[in-house]
Design a protein around this motif. Structure first.
Motif, short mmCIF file in Angstrom:
data_model
loop_
_atom_site.label_atom_id
_atom_site.label_comp_id
_atom_site.label_asym_id
_atom_site.label_seq_id
_atom_site.Cartn_x
_atom_site.Cartn_y
_atom_site.Cartn_z
N TRP A 269 0.84 -1.21 0.00
CA TRP A 269 0.00 0.00 0.00
C TRP A 269 0.87 1.26 0.00
O TRP A 269 0.53 2.26 -0.64
N GLY A 270 1.98 1.21 0.75
CA GLY A 270 2.90 2.35 0.73
C GLY A 270 3.45 2.60 -0.66
O GLY A 270 3.54 3.75 -1.11
N TRP A 271 3.83 1.53 -1.36
CA TRP A 271 4.33 1.67 -2.73
C TRP A 271 3.23 2.20 -3.64
O TRP A 271 3.47 3.08 -4.48
N PHE A 272 2.01 1.68 -3.49
CA PHE A 272 0.89 2.14 -4.32
C PHE A 272 0.62 3.62 -4.10
O PHE A 272 0.42 4.38 -5.06
N GLY A 273 0.64 4.05 -2.84
CA GLY A 273 0.41 5.46 -2.55
C GLY A 273 1.51 6.35 -3.10
O GLY A 273 1.25 7.45 -3.58
N GLN A 274 2.75 5.86 -3.04
CA GLN A 274 3.88 6.63 -3.56
C GLN A 274 3.74 6.88 -5.06
O GLN A 274 4.09 7.96 -5.55
N HIS A 275 3.21 5.91 -5.79
CA HIS A 275 3.14 6.00 -7.25
C HIS A 275 1.79 6.48 -7.77
O HIS A 275 1.70 6.96 -8.91
N ASN A 276 0.73 6.36 -6.97
CA ASN A 276 -0.60 6.72 -7.44
C ASN A 276 -1.29 7.78 -6.60
O ASN A 276 -2.43 8.15 -6.90
N GLY A 277 -0.61 8.25 -5.57
CA GLY A 277 -1.19 9.27 -4.70
C GLY A 277 -1.68 8.66 -3.40
O GLY A 277 -2.42 7.67 -3.40
N PHE A 278 -1.27 9.25 -2.27
CA PHE A 278 -1.66 8.73 -0.97
C PHE A 278 -3.14 8.94 -0.70
O PHE A 278 -3.76 8.15 0.02
N VAL A 279 -3.72 10.00 -1.24
CA VAL A 279 -5.15 10.22 -1.05
C VAL A 279 -5.94 9.10 -1.71
O VAL A 279 -6.87 8.53 -1.12
N ARG A 280 -5.58 8.76 -2.93
CA ARG A 280 -6.27 7.68 -3.63
C ARG A 280 -6.12 6.36 -2.87
O ARG A 280 -7.09 5.60 -2.73
N ALA A 281 -4.91 6.08 -2.38
CA ALA A 281 -4.69 4.84 -1.64
C ALA A 281 -5.53 4.81 -0.37
O ALA A 281 -6.14 3.78 -0.04
N MET A 282 -5.59 5.92 0.34
CA MET A 282 -6.35 5.98 1.59
C MET A 282 -7.84 5.78 1.35
O MET A 282 -8.49 4.97 2.03
N LEU A 283 -8.39 6.49 0.38
CA LEU A 283 -9.82 6.38 0.10
C LEU A 283 -10.19 4.99 -0.40
O LEU A 283 -11.24 4.44 -0.04
N MET A 284 -9.33 4.41 -1.22
CA MET A 284 -9.59 3.07 -1.73
C MET A 284 -9.55 2.05 -0.59
O MET A 284 -10.42 1.16 -0.51
N ALA A 285 -8.56 2.16 0.29
CA ALA A 285 -8.45 1.22 1.41
C ALA A 285 -9.65 1.35 2.35
O ALA A 285 -10.18 0.34 2.85
#
Length: 395
Positions: A269-285
């Motif tokens: 998830w940290g890698w995903f947020g780094q490459h796709n935006g932490f906001v997107r990762a947080m909302l998706m999770a």
């Protein structure tokens, strides 16, 4: 210092910290009964007092320690926290009454603050393009410790007595203290341009920023959702298992599946947020975690429930690394201690409210309803934050 060396040392420190905590907390009711001679009729009330005492104190002290970290040094505050926590665990091993144990937990709450300092130090050493991965690794190790700890605590209690867990925890935290004293150096001070205006650096000024206030509220609510299940999860697993032999072992395995999944998935998830935006990762999770909780609440068979426990762990572990990375990215280096202190305080408030709310919902609406309520809160948070995207950082 090289950021990879710092990450390696902090990873070991977080593992010691997390496993030390979790090899004791699940067994506090047994400790009260077997070691401190608390009657069965009183063990629930004493468990609540002992469990919540630390959260209340640490919620008050965390912002204060964070402010001191920015003034006196984050390494110094990490030394303080690890040393005092070591003492608190040692005291827990020698207490003789429930009142003394409650006082020990109050002192432990006063001493707390090691986790936010670990995050603050790592966020300052980490290269900007590695921030999400570093925070994700620390979060994953924190979760891994929550799985390893109860296993170690159970073995120690079985063969050496429950007090041995406190002494081992004291030793582990003292090792953490030594690592900060002799190895970890204070992160380099941020460079401030001479012509830049001086900003108000108080906690109130930080809380007045809409972005920070939103992220801290989200952090408190997420922690509340995580803890809302604690009062009923073991009982719920037992009701699904029925007359299954080795019920305690089976409950422990099912309970730990979420932690195992989280430990493995948090760095991803940290890698995903780094490459796709932490906001997107947080909302998706949040969205996926909420949906998984609702599905889990419909399970009426142990193995399907266990499978959903693993799935929930895969999604839940993506929320905190994204929140922490966003807090790190939207604040100046000079207030990293304060911001992670406030984050820790917000999580402690959520930790207090969660078990209370979970117990109330389970009592009046049934245990299934707790899963539905927790899932609904996460989905509502995800949709609300998506609509109010302007209150979140651009990262």
């Amino acid at each position: 210092m090289n950021w990879k060396l710092v990450l390696g040392i902090l990873t070991a420190n977080v593992l010691f910290m997390s496993s030390s905590y979790t090899m004791l907390i699940p067994f506090l009711p047994m400790y009260l009964t077997l070691e401190l001679s608390v009657p069965e009729s009183d063990v629930n009330i004493w468990s609540g007092i002992v469990f919540s005492a630390s959260f209340v104190m640490s919620a008050v002290m965390a912002p204060i320690w964070g402010k001191l970290a920015d003034k006196k040094g984050k390494r110094l505050m990490a030394i303080r926290a690890s040393f005092l926590l070591s003492i608190s665990y040692f005291l827990g091993g020698i207490v003789q009454t429930p009142e003394q144990l409650a006082l020990m937990r109050l002192f432990q709450g006063f001493a707390a603050g090691l986790w936010p300092m670990e995050l603050a130090i790592m966020s300052l050493y980490s290269p900007p393009d590695k921030l999400g991965v570093c925070i994700g690794i620390l979060q994953g190790v924190l979760t891994a410790g929550s799985v390893i700890g109860p296993l170690i605590g159970g073995v120690l209690a079985e063969y050496f007595g429950m007090r041995a867990s406190f002494y081992l925890a004291a030793g582990a935290l003292f090792v953490n203290c030594l690592a900060f004293v002799f190895v970890i150096k204070e992160p380099p001070a941020p460079e401030t341009p001479s012509n830049s205006p001086k900003k108000d650096q108080s906690s109130f000024s930080l809380l007045s920023r809409p972005v920070i206030a939103t992220l801290l509220c989200a952090s408190a609510l997420v922690q509340m959702v995580i803890l809302i299940l604690q009062p009923i999860l073991t009982t719920y697993i037992s009701s699904l298992a029925g007359e299954l032999p080795n019920l305690v072992l089976v409950s422990g395995i099912v309970f730990s599946l979420g932690g195992i999944a989280g430990a493995a998935a948090a760095p991803c998830w940290g890698w995903f947020g780094q490459h796709n935006g932490f906001v997107r990762a947080m909302l998706m999770a949040m969205l996926l975690g909420g949906c998984a909780l609702i599905v889990q609440g419909t399970m009426t068979e142990l193995y399907s429930f266990a499978a959903m426990q693993f799935v929930c762990g895969l999604f839940f572990c993506g929320i905190h690394p994204s929140l922490n990375s966003l807090l790190a990215k939207c604040t100046e280096p000079s207030v990293k201690g304060q911001i992670f202190g406030l984050m820790f305080a917000a999580q402690q408030i959520g930790s207090i409210l969660g078990p209370i709310l979970g117990g109330v919902v389970a009592t009046y609406f049934g245990m299934h309803s707790v899963f539905f309520a927790a899932g609904a809160v996460l989905i509502f948070m995800s949709l609300t934050l998506r609509v109010n995207r302007k209150r979140l950082p651009a990262a």
